[in-house]
Design a protein around this motif. Structure first.
Motif, PDB file in Angstrom:
ATOM      1  N   GLU A 116       0.958  -1.356   0.086  1.00 45.99           N
ATOM      2  CA  GLU A 116       0.099  -0.012   0.095  1.00 45.99           C
ATOM      3  C   GLU A 116       1.080   1.146   0.046  1.00 45.99           C
ATOM      4  O   GLU A 116       1.794   1.164   0.697  1.00 45.99           O
ATOM      5  CB  GLU A 116      -0.969  -0.144   1.367  1.00 45.99           C
ATOM      6  N   LYS A 134      -9.466   2.915  -6.668  1.00 51.57           N
ATOM      7  CA  LYS A 134      -8.070   3.139  -6.066  1.00 51.57           C
ATOM      8  C   LYS A 134      -7.295   2.702  -7.333  1.00 51.57           C
ATOM      9  O   LYS A 134      -7.679   2.018  -8.413  1.00 51.57           O
ATOM     10  CB  LYS A 134      -7.710   2.036  -5.057  1.00 51.57           C
ATOM     11  N   TYR A 151      -0.526  -0.364  -4.276  1.00 49.88           N
ATOM     12  CA  TYR A 151      -1.814   0.072  -4.446  1.00 49.88           C
ATOM     13  C   TYR A 151      -2.006   1.381  -3.775  1.00 49.88           C
ATOM     14  O   TYR A 151      -1.628   1.196  -2.294  1.00 49.88           O
ATOM     15  CB  TYR A 151      -2.674  -1.038  -3.893  1.00 49.88           C
ATOM     16  N   GLU A 209      -3.833   4.045  -1.557  1.00 51.77           N
ATOM     17  CA  GLU A 209      -4.887   4.319  -0.470  1.00 51.77           C
ATOM     18  C   GLU A 209      -4.696   5.622  -0.184  1.00 51.77           C
ATOM     19  O   GLU A 209      -3.526   6.054   0.580  1.00 51.77           O
ATOM     20  CB  GLU A 209      -4.663   3.368   0.793  1.00 51.77           C
TER      21      GLU A 209
END
Length: 131
Positions: free
Chosen positions: A80, A109, A125, A127
């Motif tokens: 993340e 996202k 990823y 966030e």
């Protein structure tokens, strides 16, 4: 019964290249580095934000493993990030090429993939942190 993932174990083909990649490029912290004489193998314990997450191993004469994203088995390792654009800039600085950014159709996202020195697929990823 289960509480959380304790760690992920990775066997690399070039220990120094992988150590450099995971510590200098991705920025993981070294917890412990051991050379196991009887196995002719290094074991590098790595943490992210103080939490132990990866065991990096070197073994002589290890068998090859298929690592395409759609192969049977572990598909990829995902991290993340708060800002995917900044993370990709850092990768590019070190000569690591990421795929074009995609958007998860279910969450909205953004994410991308790139490879470690052994072609293991790694995902970033994004966030966003709420203010």
């Amino acid at each position: 019964m289960l509480k959380k993932i304790h760690h992920i174990a990775i066997i690399c083909s070039n220990y120094e290249a992988s150590k450099h990649f995971y510590t200098q490029i991705l920025g993981l912290e070294i917890v412990r580095e051991i050379f196991r004489e009887e196995r002719h193998s290094f074991k590098l314990d790595l943490a992210l934000n103080g939490e132990y997450i990866i065991e990096l191993f070197s073994f002589p004469n290890h068998p090859k493993r298929v690592s395409q994203p759609e192969a049977n088995g572990l598909r990829h390792l995902a991290f993340e990030v708060t800002n995917i654009d900044e993370a990709i800039k850092r990768l590019h600085y070190f000569g690591v090429t990421a795929e074009p950014i995609r958007t998860d159709e279910h969450t909205g996202k953004r994410f991308t993939f790139f490879n470690d020195p052994d072609k293991l697929p790694i995902e970033l990823y994004e966030e966003f942190v709420e203010n």
